[in-house]
Write a protein that holds these residues in place. Structure first.
Motif, mmCIF file in Angstrom:
data_model
loop_
_atom_site.group_PDB
_atom_site.id
_atom_site.type_symbol
_atom_site.label_atom_id
_atom_site.label_comp_id
_atom_site.label_asym_id
_atom_site.label_seq_id
_atom_site.Cartn_x
_atom_site.Cartn_y
_atom_site.Cartn_z
ATOM 1 N N TRP A 181 -3.252 10.866 0.027
ATOM 2 C CA TRP A 181 -2.609 9.785 0.774
ATOM 3 C C TRP A 181 -3.394 8.480 0.613
ATOM 4 N N ASP A 182 -4.707 8.571 0.784
ATOM 5 C CA ASP A 182 -5.553 7.384 0.695
ATOM 6 C C ASP A 182 -5.504 6.780 -0.705
ATOM 7 N N LEU A 183 -5.587 7.639 -1.726
ATOM 8 C CA LEU A 183 -5.535 7.162 -3.109
ATOM 9 C C LEU A 183 -4.196 6.495 -3.404
ATOM 10 N N GLU A 184 -3.112 7.124 -2.973
ATOM 11 C CA GLU A 184 -1.781 6.571 -3.239
ATOM 12 C C GLU A 184 -1.623 5.195 -2.603
ATOM 13 N N ALA A 185 -2.126 5.045 -1.373
ATOM 14 C CA ALA A 185 -2.033 3.754 -0.693
ATOM 15 C C ALA A 185 -2.852 2.693 -1.410
ATOM 16 N N ARG A 186 -4.040 3.052 -1.864
ATOM 17 C CA ARG A 186 -4.900 2.078 -2.542
ATOM 18 C C ARG A 186 -4.299 1.662 -3.892
ATOM 19 N N LEU A 187 -3.706 2.601 -4.596
ATOM 20 C CA LEU A 187 -3.063 2.259 -5.863
ATOM 21 C C LEU A 187 -1.873 1.327 -5.648
ATOM 22 N N ALA A 188 -1.206 1.498 -4.485
ATOM 23 C CA ALA A 188 -0.037 0.670 -4.185
ATOM 24 C C ALA A 188 -0.406 -0.631 -3.488
ATOM 25 N N GLY A 189 -1.668 -0.782 -3.124
ATOM 26 C CA GLY A 189 -2.111 -1.988 -2.432
ATOM 27 C C GLY A 189 -1.543 -2.125 -1.043
ATOM 28 N N THR A 190 -1.335 -0.994 -0.379
ATOM 29 C CA THR A 190 -0.757 -1.021 0.961
ATOM 30 C C THR A 190 -1.516 -0.036 1.851
ATOM 31 N N SER A 191 -0.986 0.208 3.054
ATOM 32 C CA SER A 191 -1.608 1.158 3.971
ATOM 33 C C SER A 191 -0.873 2.487 3.925
ATOM 34 N N VAL A 192 -1.561 3.550 4.356
ATOM 35 C CA VAL A 192 -0.910 4.845 4.462
ATOM 36 C C VAL A 192 0.225 4.773 5.482
ATOM 37 N N ALA A 193 0.028 4.043 6.571
ATOM 38 C CA ALA A 193 1.078 3.918 7.583
ATOM 39 C C ALA A 193 2.356 3.346 6.986
ATOM 40 N N THR A 194 2.222 2.288 6.203
ATOM 41 C CA THR A 194 3.389 1.681 5.556
ATOM 42 C C THR A 194 4.011 2.644 4.561
ATOM 43 N N LEU A 195 3.175 3.306 3.793
ATOM 44 C CA LEU A 195 3.641 4.254 2.778
ATOM 45 C C LEU A 195 4.430 5.398 3.418
ATOM 46 N N ALA A 196 3.965 5.860 4.576
ATOM 47 C CA ALA A 196 4.580 7.010 5.234
ATOM 48 C C ALA A 196 5.694 6.627 6.196
#
Length: 332
Positions: free
Chosen positions: A97-112
């Motif tokens: 989750w953390d890696l995916e958010a960092r690659l997308a330049g966003t937060s895990v909260a936004t991603l989820a």
């Protein structure tokens, strides 16, 4: 682009022994996972729990067994299919989750699609000791919104009374950690109600809880050791009013969010809990805690030294880690 996995055992000495009905801890032993892809790196933490047959070595071995899968781009769904629920999968799931958010330049909260983390009232736990010693600890936290008392089978009434006498205002969770029997609850019900206990957490062994159906409605009772994933909810219906969601039981944020959502839809109250861990284990749990009826995420407060940038407590109000710690951009 290929990923690179690192897994290690970290130990955090506690500021004081943590005593519950089944034993005592003097350190938080965790498995820390980092997954690097290019310049981005995500990390996560799991706490193997002997009650569930888990060990540090076993958790590390389980993660090493899926190293190739992770390093060649496994998704969180892939990991859920390859690893059982538990601490090892939790560490990997949260790191992804953390890696995916960092690659997308966003937060895990936004991603989820989860509401952003905010400060929230979280229980302050008082471990088992003599009633006098427990009262002394309670005096120092008597004004917090929520207290949790660890008790055993023989001394519970005196332990609860001693704490309540010096801390009359907080909401109160009592946790016997499976040390009682159903008859004990019935016998102690007048005392529990008189002491204004808001929630009784896993009072009886998870495999001996059939009789809880006879107490339905008498006092709120929360499943902890009896609950791991959504698959357990059918069996708990009619026995428990609440369920305690922990990432180390569910196998990560992915299943924890799904479990909490389904539990609420089925009429259960939700408690968000944790093991004794560092703030790396609490940051993802705080995302689920926003909709919980009870929050018990004080694990890092037991550490002599937490990970830098972790959560902060102010009078029983828990604030999230600093931006960039886990799940958020450094500039958030």
């Amino acid at each position: 682009m290929r990923r690179f996995l690192t897994v290690r055992h970290d130990a955090f000495p506690l500021r004081a022994p943590f005593r519950i009905a089944r034993g005592v801890k003097t350190a938080a032993d965790v498995v820390t996972v980092t997954i690097r892809q290019g310049d981005a790196q995500g990390w996560g933490e799991g706490v193997p729990y002997p009650r569930y047959g888990e060990t540090i070595d076993g958790a590390i071995a389980a993660i090493e067994a899926v190293r190739a899968l992770i390093e060649h781009g496994a998704t969180r769904a892939d990991i859920a299919g390859a690893m059982p629920a538990g601490a090892a999968r939790n560490a990997v799931d949260c790191a992804l989750w953390d890696l995916e958010a960092r690659l997308a330049g966003t937060s895990v909260a936004t991603l989820a699609g989860i509401p952003p983390v905010a400060a929230l009232a979280s229980a302050i736990t008082i471990g088992i000791d003599t009633p006098q010693a427990m009262a002394q600890v309670a005096r120092g936290v008597a004004r917090v919104p929520l207290l949790k008392i660890k008790v055993d089978r023989e001394g519970a009434a005196d332990q609860i009374a001693a704490v309540r006498a010096v801390a009359p205002t907080p909401r109160l969770i009592v946790d016997p950690n499976e040390s009682w029997r159903v008859g004990d609850i019935a016998d102690r019900l007048p005392m529990l109600l008189a002491q204004r206990v808001d929630l009784l957490e896993q009072p009886v062994p998870a495999g001996e809880d059939e009789g809880l159906a006879d107490l339905a409605g008498a006092i709120p009772i929360c499943a902890d050791e009896a609950l791991h994933t959504r698959a357990d909810l059918d069996r708990l219906a009619g026995r428990y009013s609440h369920v305690n969601v922990k990432l180390d039981k569910t196998g990560g944020l992915t299943e924890a969010w799904a479990l909490a959502t389904e539990a609420r839809a089925r009429g259960f109250g939700v408690m968000m809990g944790c093991m004794v861990c560092s703030s790396l284990g609490i940051a993802p749990a705080m995302l689920v805690a926003g909709g919980a009826d009870f929050v018990d995420l004080d694990g890092p407060l037991w550490l002599a030294t937490d990970r830098p940038g972790g959560v902060r407590d102010d009078g029983g109000i828990l604030s999230p880690p600093q931006p960039g710690f886990w799940g958020t951009p450094a500039c958030a």
